[in-house]
Design a protein around this motif. Structure first.
Motif, mmCIF file in Angstrom:
data_model
loop_
_atom_site.group_PDB
_atom_site.id
_atom_site.type_symbol
_atom_site.label_atom_id
_atom_site.label_comp_id
_atom_site.label_asym_id
_atom_site.label_seq_id
_atom_site.Cartn_x
_atom_site.Cartn_y
_atom_site.Cartn_z
ATOM 1 N N LEU A 225 81.851 16.495 18.167
ATOM 2 C CA LEU A 225 82.956 15.661 17.701
ATOM 3 C C LEU A 225 84.180 16.508 17.375
ATOM 4 N N ALA A 226 83.973 17.612 16.656
ATOM 5 C CA ALA A 226 85.101 18.475 16.303
ATOM 6 C C ALA A 226 85.720 19.103 17.548
ATOM 7 N N GLY A 227 84.881 19.571 18.465
ATOM 8 C CA GLY A 227 85.411 20.164 19.697
ATOM 9 C C GLY A 227 86.155 19.166 20.551
ATOM 10 N N GLY A 228 85.636 17.925 20.615
ATOM 11 C CA GLY A 228 86.333 16.901 21.391
ATOM 12 C C GLY A 228 87.694 16.554 20.814
ATOM 13 N N LEU A 229 87.778 16.474 19.489
ATOM 14 C CA LEU A 229 89.069 16.187 18.850
ATOM 15 C C LEU A 229 90.062 17.312 19.090
ATOM 16 N N LEU A 230 89.603 18.563 18.915
ATOM 17 C CA LEU A 230 90.510 19.698 19.140
ATOM 18 C C LEU A 230 90.953 19.772 20.600
ATOM 19 N N GLY A 231 90.025 19.540 21.520
ATOM 20 C CA GLY A 231 90.391 19.569 22.927
ATOM 21 C C GLY A 231 91.369 18.473 23.300
ATOM 22 N N GLY A 232 91.168 17.276 22.760
ATOM 23 C CA GLY A 232 92.100 16.188 23.047
ATOM 24 C C GLY A 232 93.489 16.440 22.492
ATOM 25 N N VAL A 233 93.544 16.982 21.262
ATOM 26 C CA VAL A 233 94.848 17.305 20.670
ATOM 27 C C VAL A 233 95.558 18.382 21.479
ATOM 28 N N TYR A 234 94.797 19.372 21.948
ATOM 29 C CA TYR A 234 95.396 20.427 22.772
ATOM 30 C C TYR A 234 95.955 19.852 24.074
ATOM 31 N N GLY A 235 95.207 18.948 24.702
ATOM 32 C CA GLY A 235 95.686 18.345 25.942
ATOM 33 C C GLY A 235 96.936 17.505 25.747
ATOM 34 N N LEU A 236 97.047 16.849 24.580
ATOM 35 C CA LEU A 236 98.241 16.046 24.300
ATOM 36 C C LEU A 236 99.439 16.917 23.946
ATOM 37 N N ALA A 237 99.189 18.036 23.250
ATOM 38 C CA ALA A 237 100.300 18.877 22.799
ATOM 39 C C ALA A 237 100.852 19.754 23.914
ATOM 40 N N LYS A 238 100.000 20.184 24.821
ATOM 41 C CA LYS A 238 100.454 21.077 25.887
ATOM 42 C C LYS A 238 101.195 20.277 26.953
#
Length: 219
Positions: free
Chosen positions: A33-46
């Motif tokens: 769950l934590a990795g999925g949230l961080l990965g999604g935020v990274y994809g939105l920010a980049k």
């Protein structure tokens, strides 16, 4: 001794004890769950990246052959990102040499005398412009020495403006993050200490010699 006489630390499990009491799959689920949230935020920010590719082909003249053209195509692929070529390409691309140096890559084939020039940018039009500018500059430099090499470099296909980004979407980065987080949670699960009988609420067993000694004392 009554329950009220017990110290607070004996009646309330410690944070470490509560963590140990969690089911094993909870660490994997929390990591995913934590990795999925961080990965999604990274994809939105980049910002998205766009890629465009131009192709040039080496053609032998009457004084040369296809083997020579293939060899020179390999050489042209290596010099395409050198300053001598990029210095001319920056004029047509409208960006400095350092931008071309970091954004343009080349690839060659061991079977075909062709050079692929790929440019990446956060702007689709700029990606195509950079790829076409480098291919144009490389063709010009190669043909300046055509009389010595007996190989001519021709444009095979121009780079077109990409319509979709080549970078991973937030959904993909979220899945990658979830996989990495779940794997990390599994590693933590394997590395954590094993639960003993005392940790699971069962009384610790008394060694047999100690029981015998106590019985002998009561006689």
């Amino acid at each position: 001794m009554t329950t009220t006489d017990l110290p607070t630390s004996a009646r309330r499990p410690s944070p470490l004890g509560r963590v140990k009491a969690l089911p094993p799959w909870s660490l994997i689920a929390a990591g995913a769950l934590a990795g999925g949230l961080l990965g999604g935020v990274y994809g939105l920010a980049k910002p998205p990246a766009y890629t465009a590719t131009a192709y040039v082909v080496a053609v032998p003249t009457e004084k040369s052959d296809s083997a020579s053209a293939l060899g020179f195509a390999q050489a042209y692929g290596r010099v395409a990102t050198q300053v001598a070529v990029l210095g001319d390409a920056q004029v047509w691309a409208g960006v400095p040499v350092r931008t071309l140096k970091s954004s343009v890559q080349t690839a060659t084939s061991p079977d075909a005398p062709m050079v692929a020039i790929t440019a990446t940018s956060d702007r689709p039009d700029l990606a195509a412009d950079m790829a076409n500018a480098v291919s144009r500059a490389l063709t010009r430099h190669a043909n300046d020495t055509k009389s010595a090499t007996n190989v001519e470099l021709q444009q095979f296909a121009r780079a077109t403006r990409p319509t979709e980004p080549s970078s991973a979407s937030p959904a993909v980065t979220g899945l990658v993050g979830a996989s990495a987080g779940g794997l990390l949670g599994g590693l933590v699960l394997l590395a954590r200490p094993r639960r003993t009988g005392r940790d699971q609420g069962r009384p610790a067993s008394v060694p047999a010699p100690a029981v015998a000694a106590e019985a002998h004392g009561q006689l």
